[in-house]
Design an enzyme around this catalytic site. Structure first.
Site, PDB file in Angstrom:
ATOM      1  N   HIS A  44      18.523 -13.302 -15.826  1.00 14.47           N
ATOM      2  CA  HIS A  44      19.791 -12.690 -15.396  1.00 14.47           C
ATOM      3  C   HIS A  44      20.553 -13.620 -14.448  1.00 14.47           C
ATOM      4  O   HIS A  44      21.771 -13.746 -14.532  1.00 14.47           O
ATOM      5  CB  HIS A  44      19.528 -11.378 -14.638  1.00 14.47           C
ATOM      6  CG  HIS A  44      18.900 -10.301 -15.446  1.00 14.47           C
ATOM      7  ND1 HIS A  44      17.616  -9.852 -15.214  1.00 14.47           N
ATOM      8  CD2 HIS A  44      19.381  -9.565 -16.467  1.00 14.47           C
ATOM      9  CE1 HIS A  44      17.340  -8.881 -16.065  1.00 14.47           C
ATOM     10  NE2 HIS A  44      18.386  -8.691 -16.838  1.00 14.47           N
ATOM     11  N   LYS A 100      18.387 -14.414 -25.604  1.00 16.26           N
ATOM     12  CA  LYS A 100      17.066 -13.836 -25.879  1.00 16.26           C
ATOM     13  C   LYS A 100      17.238 -12.569 -26.714  1.00 16.26           C
ATOM     14  O   LYS A 100      16.465 -12.300 -27.629  1.00 16.26           O
ATOM     15  CB  LYS A 100      16.330 -13.505 -24.573  1.00 16.26           C
ATOM     16  CG  LYS A 100      14.838 -13.346 -24.786  1.00 16.26           C
ATOM     17  CD  LYS A 100      14.217 -12.420 -23.792  1.00 16.26           C
ATOM     18  CE  LYS A 100      14.144 -11.073 -24.375  1.00 16.26           C
ATOM     19  NZ  LYS A 100      13.698 -10.018 -23.528  1.00 16.26           N
ATOM     20  N   GLY A 120      22.547 -12.797 -22.694  1.00 20.67           N
ATOM     21  CA  GLY A 120      21.480 -13.743 -22.983  1.00 20.67           C
ATOM     22  C   GLY A 120      21.217 -13.873 -24.482  1.00 20.67           C
ATOM     23  O   GLY A 120      21.294 -12.895 -25.226  1.00 20.67           O
ATOM     24  N   MET A 175      20.573  -4.249 -16.960  1.00 22.35           N
ATOM     25  CA  MET A 175      19.897  -2.974 -16.658  1.00 22.35           C
ATOM     26  C   MET A 175      19.038  -3.142 -15.398  1.00 22.35           C
ATOM     27  O   MET A 175      18.127  -2.360 -15.149  1.00 22.35           O
ATOM     28  CB  MET A 175      19.049  -2.525 -17.842  1.00 22.35           C
ATOM     29  CG  MET A 175      19.898  -2.253 -19.084  1.00 22.35           C
ATOM     30  SD  MET A 175      19.193  -1.076 -20.241  1.00 22.35           S
ATOM     31  CE  MET A 175      17.701  -1.905 -20.703  1.00 22.35           C
TER      32      MET A 175
HETATM   33  O1  PAF Z   1      20.672  -6.443 -22.354  1.00 20.08           O
HETATM   34  C1  PAF Z   1      20.720  -5.462 -21.582  1.00 20.08           C
HETATM   35  O2  PAF Z   1      20.229  -5.479 -20.469  1.00 20.08           O
HETATM   36  C2  PAF Z   1      21.413  -4.202 -22.055  1.00 20.08           C
HETATM   37  O3  PAF Z   1      21.209  -3.973 -23.396  1.00 20.08           O
HETATM   38  C3  PAF Z   1      22.912  -4.155 -21.713  1.00 20.08           C
HETATM   39  C4  PAF Z   1      23.688  -5.247 -22.443  1.00 20.08           C
HETATM   40  C5  PAF Z   1      23.116  -4.311 -20.216  1.00 20.08           C
HETATM   41  C6  PAF Z   1      23.518  -2.819 -22.142  1.00 20.08           C
HETATM   42  O4  PAF Z   1      22.903  -1.759 -21.495  1.00 20.08           O
END
Ligand code: PAF
Length: 284
Positions: free
Chosen positions: A37, A149, A147, A30
């Protein structure tokens, strides 16, 4: 590196890579990227030949009183970070591209969404499973990295893939932490200076639980009580849940045997933070 906003365009770029025989990796995010990330992206890089990252703040996974509007966003910085890691394509659609009309089809994963975060965020995992299945259909990756987490999310996605025979290998990557143990999260940016100072107590309480388990404690209530006292002794904290659960079914354990998930959600000020550890696994 290209940043693509439409489904048709990203599909044709990925199709070309597939025709060249490349193995496709996907890291759904997101945005407001951080080291957590980046570690998922590096793992995808290692395990595939062409890596796509999606950046999409998915409205349907936020509850009405949650932080969809205020969720942190910084596309320029995100693109720079993706470029630095060697990402091949970023898919960053606007909401109407993903949801052009009222969505009448949802992916509902049952049972394993009833506990932990699912109890307090009704509909959240349906929103996650739905958008992730859309992303899988759009990109058609060979592997996708998430992740640990967000442990419950990982279990939900793995189960969805199994139940629906989606041809993608879902890989979980270890939680990346700050030096003081706080799990990296885009939401950490909400914390004030004072709140940030107390936030490491979440991980400290998980380590305490691990210590008790290592020493032979097998009663989840005893462990939870100690964790509660530790967390509540810090200002700004309010515990939403502490769970000691079966790592596969996510059901609360009455007695701990060989493996356990210790997971929690705690408000620090107005910021809801989650974290977890797995106990009883060699590499956990
Ligand atoms: O973990 C996230 O950032 C979100 O839940 C995801 C997997 C991108 C889905 O919108």
């Amino acid at each position: 590196m290209e940043c693509i906003k439409t489904i048709n365009e990203v599909r044709s770029i990925v199709r070309k890579a597939k025709k060249e025989g490349k193995r496709i990796g996907l890291v759904p995010t997101m945005g407001y990227l951080h080291e957590g990330h980046l570690s998922l992206m590096r793992m995808a890089r290692e395990k595939s030949d062409f890596v796509a990252v999606s950046i999409f703040v998915n409205p349907i996974q936020f509850g009405p009183n949650e932080d969809y509007e205020s969720y942190p966003r910084n596309m320029k910085r995100d693109l720079r970070l993706c470029e630095d890691v060697g990402i091949d394509v970023v898919f960053a659609p606007e909401v109407p591209e993903m949801y052009p009309e009222e969505l009448l089809t949802h992916v509902v994963v049952e049972k394993i969404t009833d506990n932990l975060c699912g109890t307090f965020r009704p509909g959240h995992f349906t929103g996650v499973a739905t958008v992730v299945s859309k992303l899988f259909n759009i990109i058609q990756p060979d592997i996708a990295v998430f992740g640990q987490k967000d442990y419950q999310q990982l279990v939900v996605i793995k189960r969805m893939v199994r139940d629906l025979n989606i041809p993608v290998e879902v890989i979980g990557a270890p939680t990346v932490r700050e030096e003081d143990g706080l799990a990296r999260s885009s939401r950490n940016s909400y914390l004030s200076y004072e709140e940030r100072k107390v936030a490491p107590v979440l991980y400290q309480s998980l380590l305490k639980a691990k210590g008790m388990l290592d020493k032979g404690e097998r009663n989840p209530d005893n462990i939870k009580k100690v964790m509660e006292v530790m967390i509540s002794s810090k200002p700004y904290t309010s515990i939403q849940y502490i769970s000691i659960a079966n790592p596969c079914t996510l059901e609360d354990l009455e007695v701990i045997k060989d493996k356990a998930l210790v997971a929690l959600a705690v408000y620090v000020g107005k910021t809801r933070l989650i974290d977890n550890i797995l106990w009883g696994y060699e590499d956990a």
